[in-house]
Scaffold this motif. Structure first.
Motif: not given
Lengths: 480, 262
Positions: B77-81, B110-118
């Motif tokens: 609903a239009r909030r960040p993801l 709205r998309v914040v991406m987290v690139r986790a290593a493991d």
């Protein structure tokens, strides 16, 4: 060639720069080790780290020296003499041969260390303190030292007695500046290794601390103090550094960055806890830390935002705080937001920027508007590097393939749309890049691919003899 | 099994039931997906403040991504993801493309991406993010079987989601379903485009979505189409092809009970 020698060797009459064969002739059972310049530099920088406990302004004087700007710091250690004594004794105990001196200018102090270690020269006494020393103590280089000696100027006092234009004419302006600095006439600023942080708080311990709880407690107390002093000036911290000084001289510094200025000590506390938890090589207290320092190396003025009317401001704050926490744990480059770029080349259309610094920009970015009632034209998943596929043949030379092999699986093409031709940016690239014809493809299973032919058919790709060859095919993305 | 044992079991079961219903009392916030049969099975839509799992085979990764993205678009609903992914899945199925995302009608801003290593850091990050109530949804994308994502980890995520009201979506590519505390579990495959006009037709994304587990309703299998303009799922516009599906109104009781127990 002898690079460095110890006291015993010096007493035998050996000197630096002497060929090794000569030295061996003078002293057959000489113990020789290879010089390791990199390790020397590393040691010097470690000592400089350790010296951070006396003053934040520490400069390297390669290859063997350090400058410490102790302006306003000496009284914390009981005066200049006590500071000098503490420093020399501590380094001595760690097995270093050290000569140190305090003077009004850095050049003068360096001259003193070469001849009269342990001297403290009051302001204005520089010229008198060094005028008996040989000119070599200035450290002006081999050519100038020899030249001075040939001219009959043996001591610094001799040189100083000549008028400065004579010296400049004969030995150059750099040397005369050096001489003036040594005599206390003007001073060159030292070049500190680290920029001076905006705010520093530190805590020293009579009894070294080693437990995690004590470390955490110390950090949170320091954070309180730091925040209090920043608050007076309306500042918040963007980058924080905690330095842990171990009793045996090892210094470990840990940095956290934030996307927005931090004004609450609880936040600092939490960020450091996350960071310390996630360290690949955990903090090793050894025999304990005798000092912990927290410094804010980058600060910003805090803008108080209207909160009541706009709930989103609060939300954005919370998200920024979450991003800071994640970034503290796994690294700032691993949390990204996306900014559109003005290009047609698919792999460059989006720039993944660190979220800590670009969150606000990303929230307001203008993305290309999609065409209503059209199916998606771009794949949802894009390969960083297009993956080569095997295409046996295409019915029409310029057309799409009937089937292709990707990752050892054969896909029969059922539906095709295309081509969409994307030409490369010839004005950006030096090397020739080929025009791509993209096709959107659905296979018998319903999987959808974005494939392209790299190069026009019989137009752009040639073999070694200049004959046209059929271009390569790649899969670049997958549609939902 | 002796009578005492059975009664003890029954007591325990009722206790668990009580605990679980106490937890989910406030969980009435549901978002309609747009596909009427699926919404009926889900009692009105996908529950917020819960964990939903989407499984797929390795090569169906893109389709499952699209489905998860659709679910995330509906619930957030239009909030960040916050999208947490493991490095390896990017090599296998490619990076999530923001151009593709905006082509689906969703908002890349709205998309914040987290690139986790493991997997460990991905799980930890998701648990942390699920506790942040400013987010709309948290997606955790994992590739392959993982030991770390066990019942305890799943429970942690569920509790975090329940307390904050954020929806957690697990995208598990090339993995087999294991017992978990998820509210729903889906198995995703890509569906064919409607037949006819071969070599030309290319429609909206279509998913063959099988609801394997539903804590508060029946399971089922539907063809769902993502409507990029209205940003919701819908029934396939014209779908004459037969689908081998379990009928939604008549659940396979044996399978159902087994799933419930798991």
């Amino acid at each position: 060639m002898i690079h460095a020698l110890d006291e015993a060797a010096e007493r035998l009459g050996l000197y630096i720069g002497q060929p090794l064969a000569n030295a061996r002739a003078m002293c057959p059972d000489l113990k020789v080790f290879d010089a390791d310049v990199a390790a020397d530099a590393k040691t010097l920088s470690d000592i400089a780290d350790w010296c951070d406990r006396f003053t934040p302004l520490v400069a390297l004087d390669v290859p063997h020296g350090l400058f410490l700007d102790i302006t306003g710091c000496a009284h914390l250690f009981g005066g200049e003499a006590a500071l000098l004594r503490t420093l020399v004794r501590a380094l001595d105990r760690q097995g270093f041969a050290v000569s140190a001196a305090i003077a009004g200018t850095s050049v003068c102090a360096r001259t003193l260390t070469r001849q009269a270690t342990g001297t403290i020269v009051a302001d204005g006494g520089e010229a008198a303190a060094i005028d008996q020393f040989p000119v070599s103590a200035l450290g002006a280089g081999e050519a100038i030292t020899t030249g001075l000696r040939r001219a009959g100027l043996k001591t610094i006092g001799d040189v100083a007695s000549r008028s400065s234009h004579e010296i400049t004419a004969r030995f150059g302006a750099r040397f005369s500046t050096l001489l003036a600095h040594a005599l206390g006439q003007g001073d060159a600023p030292i070049n500190p290794r680290k920029p001076l942080p905006d705010y520093i708080v530190e805590k020293r311990f009579a009894e070294p601390i080693a437990t995690d709880t004590m470390i955490a407690m110390t950090l949170s107390r320091l954070a309180d103090t730091l925040i209090a002093s920043m608050e007076k000036q309306g500042k918040g911290a963007r980058r924080l550094e905690a330095a842990f000084f171990r009793t045996d001289g090892v210094v470990r510094a840990i940095t956290v960055e934030t996307g927005r200025p931090v004004t609450r000590s609880a936040v600092i506390d939490r960020l450091f806890r996350e960071r310390l938890d996630a360290l690949a090589d955990p903090l090793d207290p050894g025999f304990g830390f005798d000092m912990v320092r927290l410094s804010a190396s980058r600060t910003e003025i805090v803008v108080q935002e209207q909160r009541d009317l706009d709930a989103h401001v609060h939300d954005n704050d919370e998200i920024a705080a979450l991003i800071d926490r994640i970034a503290a744990r796994i690294g700032g480059k691993r949390v990204v937001v996306h900014l559109p770029q003005d290009t047609h080349i698919p792999e460059r259309a989006v720039w993944s920027a660190p979220a800590q610094h670009h969150l606000a920009a990303a929230m307001q970015a203008e993305w290309p508007v999609r065409t209503e009632s059209e199916p998606p034209l771009r794949p949802l998943r894009l390969f960083d590097k297009p993956e080569p596929i095997k295409v046996p043949f295409a019915t029409v030379p310029d057309g799409p393939p009937h089937q292709f092999t990707w990752r050892r699986a054969l896909h029969a093409v059922v539906r095709v749309e295309g081509p969409e031709r994307i030409a490369m940016e010839w004005w950006q690239q030096d090397g020739k890049q080929l025009t791509r014809d993209y096709f959107r493809i659905e296979d018998a299973e319903g999987l959808r691919f974005w494939i392209f032919r790299d190069g026009l058919y019989e137009g752009e790709t040639f073999d070694g003899e200049g004959k046209p060859v059929s271009p390569n095919w790649y899969v670049h993305g997958l549609f939902a | 099994m002796s009578g005492a044992r059975i009664s003890a079991l029954a007591t325990l079961r009722s206790q668990i039931e009580r605990i679980e219903t106490a937890e989910v009392v406030h969980q009435h916030d549901r978002v309609a997906l747009g596909h009427s049969e699926a919404d009926t099975a889900l009692k009105g839509g996908l529950a917020r403040a819960a964990i939903h799992e989407v499984f797929c085979e390795g090569r169906q990764g893109a389709a499952a991504t699209g489905f998860v993205m659709g679910l995330a678009g509906r619930v957030s609903a239009r909030r960040p993801l916050l999208w947490v992914r493991q490095d390896f899945s990017e090599i296998e199925t490619g990076a999530l493309s923001m151009s593709g995302l905006s082509e689906l009608g969703l908002d890349p801003r709205r998309v914040v991406m987290v690139r986790a290593a493991d997997v460990e850091s991905a799980l930890r990050t998701s648990a942390d993010a699920l506790a942040c109530d400013a987010l709309g949804a948290v997606v955790l994308e994992l590739w392959g079987e993982t030991r770390q994502f066990d019942l305890v980890a799943s429970r942690k995520l569920t509790l975090a989601a329940q307390s904050s009201g954020v929806t957690g979506l697990m995208l598990r590519m090339a993995a087999q379903p294991l017992p978990s505390t998820a509210e729903t579990r889906w198995m995703l495959r890509a569906a064919h485009s409607p037949p006819g006009s071969a070599w030309s037709a290319w429609g909206a994304p279509r998913f063959d979505a099988e609801l394997l587990r539903n804590r508060h309703g029946p399971c089922g299998r539907w063809i769902m189409e993502w409507n990029c303009d209205e940003c919701q799922f819908s029934e396939p516009s014209t779908y004459p092809q037969p689908v081998a599906a379990a009928p939604a109104h008549r659940q396979d009781s044996a399978v159902f009970r087994q799933r419930r127990a798991g």
